[in-house]
Design a protein around this motif. Structure first.
Motif, PDB file in Angstrom:
ATOM      1  N   PRO A   1      21.472 -35.590 -70.080  1.00 47.44           N
ATOM      2  CA  PRO A   1      20.614 -35.679 -68.882  1.00 47.44           C
ATOM      3  C   PRO A   1      21.356 -35.203 -67.635  1.00 47.44           C
ATOM      4  CG  PRO A   1      20.593 -37.742 -70.126  1.00 47.44           C
ATOM      5  CD  PRO A   1      21.707 -36.911 -70.688  1.00 47.44           C
ATOM      6  N   HIS A   2      20.611 -34.619 -66.700  1.00 47.51           N
ATOM      7  CA  HIS A   2      21.194 -34.244 -65.423  1.00 47.51           C
ATOM      8  C   HIS A   2      21.468 -35.494 -64.586  1.00 47.51           C
ATOM      9  CE1 HIS A   2      20.387 -30.169 -66.362  1.00 47.51           C
ATOM     10  NE2 HIS A   2      19.109 -30.159 -66.052  1.00 47.51           N
ATOM     11  N   ARG A   3      22.591 -35.489 -63.902  1.00 43.07           N
ATOM     12  CA  ARG A   3      22.864 -36.523 -62.904  1.00 43.07           C
ATOM     13  C   ARG A   3      22.374 -36.095 -61.528  1.00 43.07           C
ATOM     14  NH1 ARG A   3      29.024 -38.542 -64.456  1.00 43.07           N
ATOM     15  NH2 ARG A   3      28.512 -39.273 -66.566  1.00 43.07           N
ATOM     16  N   GLY A   4      22.062 -34.860 -61.411  1.00 45.04           N
ATOM     17  CA  GLY A   4      21.528 -34.279 -60.191  1.00 45.04           C
ATOM     18  C   GLY A   4      21.162 -32.848 -60.503  1.00 45.04           C
ATOM     19  N   THR A   5      20.487 -32.191 -59.592  1.00 45.23           N
ATOM     20  CA  THR A   5      20.043 -30.825 -59.870  1.00 45.23           C
ATOM     21  C   THR A   5      20.777 -29.793 -59.020  1.00 45.23           C
ATOM     22  OG1 THR A   5      18.219 -31.081 -58.283  1.00 45.23           O
ATOM     23  CG2 THR A   5      17.753 -31.552 -60.611  1.00 45.23           C
ATOM     24  N   ASP A   6      21.865 -30.171 -58.368  1.00 44.16           N
ATOM     25  CA  ASP A   6      22.664 -29.194 -57.655  1.00 44.16           C
ATOM     26  C   ASP A   6      23.183 -28.148 -58.641  1.00 44.16           C
ATOM     27  OD1 ASP A   6      24.370 -28.319 -55.252  1.00 44.16           O
ATOM     28  OD2 ASP A   6      25.870 -28.629 -56.825  1.00 44.16           O
ATOM     29  N   PRO A   7      23.015 -26.857 -58.353  1.00 45.33           N
ATOM     30  CA  PRO A   7      23.421 -25.829 -59.328  1.00 45.33           C
ATOM     31  C   PRO A   7      24.892 -25.907 -59.711  1.00 45.33           C
ATOM     32  CG  PRO A   7      22.079 -24.862 -57.581  1.00 45.33           C
ATOM     33  CD  PRO A   7      22.354 -26.265 -57.166  1.00 45.33           C
ATOM     34  N   GLN A   8      25.749 -26.172 -58.744  1.00 43.75           N
ATOM     35  CA  GLN A   8      27.170 -26.235 -59.055  1.00 43.75           C
ATOM     36  C   GLN A   8      27.461 -27.383 -60.020  1.00 43.75           C
ATOM     37  OE1 GLN A   8      29.877 -25.731 -55.788  1.00 43.75           O
ATOM     38  NE2 GLN A   8      31.365 -27.155 -56.657  1.00 43.75           N
ATOM     39  N   GLN A   9      26.794 -28.497 -59.828  1.00 47.32           N
ATOM     40  CA  GLN A   9      27.012 -29.646 -60.702  1.00 47.32           C
ATOM     41  C   GLN A   9      26.498 -29.373 -62.113  1.00 47.32           C
ATOM     42  OE1 GLN A   9      24.742 -33.233 -59.773  1.00 47.32           O
ATOM     43  NE2 GLN A   9      26.524 -34.491 -60.244  1.00 47.32           N
ATOM     44  N   VAL A  10      25.306 -28.786 -62.224  1.00 48.02           N
ATOM     45  CA  VAL A  10      24.722 -28.539 -63.543  1.00 48.02           C
ATOM     46  C   VAL A  10      25.512 -27.472 -64.293  1.00 48.02           C
ATOM     47  CG1 VAL A  10      22.676 -27.712 -64.757  1.00 48.02           C
ATOM     48  CG2 VAL A  10      22.419 -29.270 -62.821  1.00 48.02           C
ATOM     49  N   LEU A  11      25.772 -26.343 -63.649  1.00 48.06           N
ATOM     50  CA  LEU A  11      26.498 -25.266 -64.314  1.00 48.06           C
ATOM     51  C   LEU A  11      27.946 -25.671 -64.582  1.00 48.06           C
ATOM     52  CD1 LEU A  11      25.140 -22.225 -62.265  1.00 48.06           C
ATOM     53  CD2 LEU A  11      24.481 -22.909 -64.584  1.00 48.06           C
ATOM     54  N   GLY A  12      28.562 -26.368 -63.645  1.00 45.50           N
ATOM     55  CA  GLY A  12      29.924 -26.836 -63.865  1.00 45.50           C
ATOM     56  C   GLY A  12      30.010 -27.826 -65.012  1.00 45.50           C
ATOM     57  N   GLY A  13      28.983 -28.663 -65.165  1.00 46.75           N
ATOM     58  CA  GLY A  13      28.975 -29.596 -66.289  1.00 46.75           C
ATOM     59  C   GLY A  13      28.900 -28.881 -67.625  1.00 46.75           C
ATOM     60  N   LEU A  14      28.097 -27.833 -67.696  1.00 44.74           N
ATOM     61  CA  LEU A  14      28.019 -27.053 -68.935  1.00 44.74           C
ATOM     62  C   LEU A  14      29.368 -26.411 -69.255  1.00 44.74           C
ATOM     63  CD1 LEU A  14      24.567 -25.318 -68.395  1.00 44.74           C
ATOM     64  CD2 LEU A  14      25.120 -26.899 -70.249  1.00 44.74           C
ATOM     65  N   ALA A  15      30.003 -25.833 -68.240  1.00 42.37           N
ATOM     66  CA  ALA A  15      31.299 -25.188 -68.458  1.00 42.37           C
ATOM     67  C   ALA A  15      32.346 -26.192 -68.916  1.00 42.37           C
ATOM     68  CB  ALA A  15      31.753 -24.495 -67.174  1.00 42.37           C
ATOM     69  N   ALA A  16      32.282 -27.415 -68.414  1.00 40.55           N
ATOM     70  CA  ALA A  16      33.253 -28.433 -68.793  1.00 40.55           C
ATOM     71  C   ALA A  16      33.013 -28.954 -70.207  1.00 40.55           C
ATOM     72  CB  ALA A  16      33.201 -29.588 -67.787  1.00 40.55           C
ATOM     73  N   ARG A  17      31.763 -28.999 -70.634  1.00 37.60           N
ATOM     74  CA  ARG A  17      31.444 -29.517 -71.974  1.00 37.60           C
ATOM     75  C   ARG A  17      31.804 -28.529 -73.083  1.00 37.60           C
ATOM     76  NH1 ARG A  17      25.312 -30.460 -70.989  1.00 37.60           N
ATOM     77  NH2 ARG A  17      25.224 -30.673 -73.270  1.00 37.60           N
ATOM     78  N   LEU A  18      31.765 -27.230 -72.779  1.00 37.04           N
ATOM     79  CA  LEU A  18      31.926 -26.236 -73.829  1.00 37.04           C
ATOM     80  C   LEU A  18      33.276 -26.300 -74.538  1.00 37.04           C
ATOM     81  CD1 LEU A  18      30.785 -23.887 -75.412  1.00 37.04           C
ATOM     82  CD2 LEU A  18      31.439 -22.352 -73.541  1.00 37.04           C
ATOM     83  N   PRO A  19      34.403 -26.405 -73.847  1.00 35.77           N
ATOM     84  CA  PRO A  19      35.683 -26.441 -74.583  1.00 35.77           C
ATOM     85  C   PRO A  19      35.778 -27.613 -75.550  1.00 35.77           C
ATOM     86  CG  PRO A  19      36.060 -26.017 -72.251  1.00 35.77           C
ATOM     87  CD  PRO A  19      34.618 -26.397 -72.389  1.00 35.77           C
ATOM     88  N   ARG A  20      35.245 -28.758 -75.170  1.00 37.22           N
ATOM     89  CA  ARG A  20      35.283 -29.920 -76.067  1.00 37.22           C
ATOM     90  C   ARG A  20      34.431 -29.683 -77.309  1.00 37.22           C
ATOM     91  NH1 ARG A  20      34.834 -32.432 -70.877  1.00 37.22           N
ATOM     92  NH2 ARG A  20      32.605 -32.846 -71.173  1.00 37.22           N
ATOM     93  N   MET A  21      33.284 -29.051 -77.118  1.00 35.25           N
ATOM     94  CA  MET A  21      32.419 -28.760 -78.265  1.00 35.25           C
ATOM     95  C   MET A  21      33.090 -27.767 -79.204  1.00 35.25           C
ATOM     96  SD  MET A  21      28.473 -27.367 -78.320  1.00 35.25           S
ATOM     97  CE  MET A  21      27.769 -28.992 -77.990  1.00 35.25           C
ATOM     98  N   VAL A  22      33.695 -26.728 -78.637  1.00 37.08           N
ATOM     99  CA  VAL A  22      34.382 -25.729 -79.463  1.00 37.08           C
ATOM    100  C   VAL A  22      35.521 -26.381 -80.237  1.00 37.08           C
ATOM    101  CG1 VAL A  22      35.786 -23.633 -79.391  1.00 37.08           C
ATOM    102  CG2 VAL A  22      33.707 -23.783 -78.013  1.00 37.08           C
ATOM    103  N   ALA A  23      36.317 -27.203 -79.573  1.00 42.62           N
ATOM    104  CA  ALA A  23      37.450 -27.851 -80.236  1.00 42.62           C
ATOM    105  C   ALA A  23      36.999 -28.738 -81.381  1.00 42.62           C
ATOM    106  CB  ALA A  23      38.247 -28.655 -79.216  1.00 42.62           C
ATOM    107  N   ALA A  24      35.854 -29.386 -81.240  1.00 43.35           N
ATOM    108  CA  ALA A  24      35.397 -30.339 -82.248  1.00 43.35           C
ATOM    109  C   ALA A  24      34.615 -29.693 -83.384  1.00 43.35           C
ATOM    110  CB  ALA A  24      34.541 -31.419 -81.581  1.00 43.35           C
ATOM    111  N   HIS A  25      33.967 -28.546 -83.126  1.00 41.58           N
ATOM    112  CA  HIS A  25      32.994 -28.057 -84.113  1.00 41.58           C
ATOM    113  C   HIS A  25      33.143 -26.592 -84.510  1.00 41.58           C
ATOM    114  CE1 HIS A  25      30.691 -31.776 -83.771  1.00 41.58           C
ATOM    115  NE2 HIS A  25      30.824 -31.687 -82.459  1.00 41.58           N
ATOM    116  N   ALA A  26      34.018 -25.822 -83.877  1.00 36.19           N
ATOM    117  CA  ALA A  26      34.099 -24.391 -84.193  1.00 36.19           C
ATOM    118  C   ALA A  26      34.821 -24.116 -85.497  1.00 36.19           C
ATOM    119  CB  ALA A  26      34.772 -23.633 -83.057  1.00 36.19           C
TER     120      ALA A  26
END
Length: 423
Positions: A136-161
């Motif tokens: 879920p979004h904690r807010g709709t500020d573009p920097q927050q939403v896009l930055g959250g996606l960028a931060a989540r990706l390395p963890r997902m890659v490390a766990a599942h790639a």
């Protein structure tokens, strides 16, 4: 393997560039011309693999020499692999070595930004979702939403790639998106205007980033991975928190000169209701104001159903709650009116309806098709012409990843940074 660095928790996300006009963006340098046949060859291997080179030549109409040349480059890049050789009956005939898509080396990442949440996923080169995660979004500020996606990706890659390399990141969202500029031009429900999403995510992840609307992304996914009937000529109608559409032919997905094709939110479908979502255009009875997810949640509250979000309402309908089912039946009827208009306007082979009720409740699909039969002048077989999404249950993970996967299959010999160069 390209390893994405973990986010530095001491720092905030990279600052989002100031809003800009698309006219201010520098024109990208024209890419070198590459044989469009390369995509056709790789697509044939995706569709029919394991498949012999001679069969690919027959399927694509290319010469055996041309097919062999492309396949040699795909093998060198790790996009395809050879299967054990086969021969004719009783060992007669010249053995051939079939080719298939290699899913052991590379993945694409995909992100979908909805009104209330964002979905991140990894997909292999055959279009299979490896993992998907919705937050879920904690807010709709573009920097927050896009930055959250960028931060989540390395963890997902490390766990599942599982050691596979991520080739690119695809981003899909609703409303008006300019793929060439990589800009979310206008998303009123999020309050975004001229958000340079590609620039931000490229800087934050170090990956090539491709951006498109979710309706066009899903239309491309149908072309690449969906049922055969959805590939040559289709209109895709997306009904979620926002409503939009895409028109696809065998040559691609139509964007329009301003990348605004598919704006169907204000199609008239009938008189409004007291519980309908107010429409920004000021006209009652618009498609989005009557059938969007927020509209259905408000209609549910007006009928005494205590639900906090659309997913809870869908769960009630799947459990057979009469008032919830009735709301989805009404939604299907109104969507059917829009589908009839789209069939008469474009005369496609099929209309693919991405809508939770018709995808999950057989009676809703029947209502939708019956309304099409009653209203369309050109459709004589709604059972064939109106179909649910090929990706019901995984629409949002597929949408983002399909943007990147579609770019790969469109130009598999292009300058992909982590792939070996080809001559």
């Amino acid at each position: 393997m390209v390893v994405l660095p973990p986010p530095d928790r001491r720092d905030t996300a990279p600052p989002l560039p100031a809003p800009l006009r698309r006219a201010d963006l520098p024109q990208p340098a024209a890419p070198p011309r590459r044989p469009p046949a390369a995509g056709a060859v790789l697509g044939a291997i995706l569709d029919h693999g394991p498949v012999a080179r001679s069969t690919v030549a027959r399927l694509t109409g290319l010469s055996p020499a041309a097919v062999s040349g492309h396949c040699a480059q795909f093998l060198a890049r790790g996009l395809v692999r050879e299967s054990p050789e086969t021969a004719g009956p009783r060992g007669l005939g010249r053995p051939h070595i079939p080719l298939e898509i290699d899913t052991s080396r590379y993945l694409v990442a995909g992100a979908h930004i909805a009104v209330a949440h964002s979905t991140l996923a990894l997909m292999d080169l055959r279009g299979r979702i490896v993992v998907g995660d919705r937050t879920p979004h904690r807010g709709t500020d573009p920097q927050q939403v896009l930055g959250g996606l960028a931060a989540r990706l390395p963890r997902m890659v490390a766990a599942h790639a599982d050691g596979r390399t991520v080739l690119a990141l695809g981003l899909a969202t609703g409303q008006w998106v300019d793929p060439e500029a990589g800009v979310i031009v206008d998303h009123p429900r999020l309050g975004w205007r001229d958000v340079a999403a590609r620039e931000f995510l490229t800087a934050a992840t170090g990956l090539p980033v491709y951006v498109d609307s979710h309706s066009r992304a899903l239309a491309r996914a149908e072309q690449l991975l969906g049922a055969v009937a959805t590939r040559d000529s289709a209109v895709l109608l997306f009904v979620g928190a926002v409503v939009d559409a895409a028109f696809a032919t065998a040559d691609g997905v139509h964007r329009g000169p301003r990348s605004a094709a598919g704006s169907v939110a204000h199609l008239p479908v009938g008189p409004g209701t007291d519980s309908a979502e107010p429409c920004t255009c000021g006209t009652a009875g618009c498609l989005q104001s009557e059938v969007s997810e927020p509209a259905l949640v408000r209609q549910a509250a007006a009928r005494g159903l205590e639900v906090t979000d659309f997913r809870a309402l869908l769960d009630l309908a799947l459990a057979g709650e009469p008032r919830a089912v009735d709301l989805f039946r009404r939604r299907a009827l109104l969507v059917g009116r829009a589908v009839a208009l789209l069939l008469d306007m474009f005369d496609p082979e099929v209309v693919v309806v991405v809508e939770a009720g018709s995808g999950r409740l057989a009676e809703c699909l029947a209502v939708l098709r019956a309304e099409v039969a009653a209203r369309s002048w050109v459709c004589d077989d709604p059972e064939r012409a109106v179909v649910p999404s090929s990706f019901t249950g995984s629409v949002l993970p597929v949408a983002g990843a399909a943007v990147a996967l579609g770019a790969l299959y469109a130009d598999p010999l292009g300058p992909w940074p982590v792939l070996p160069a080809v001559c």
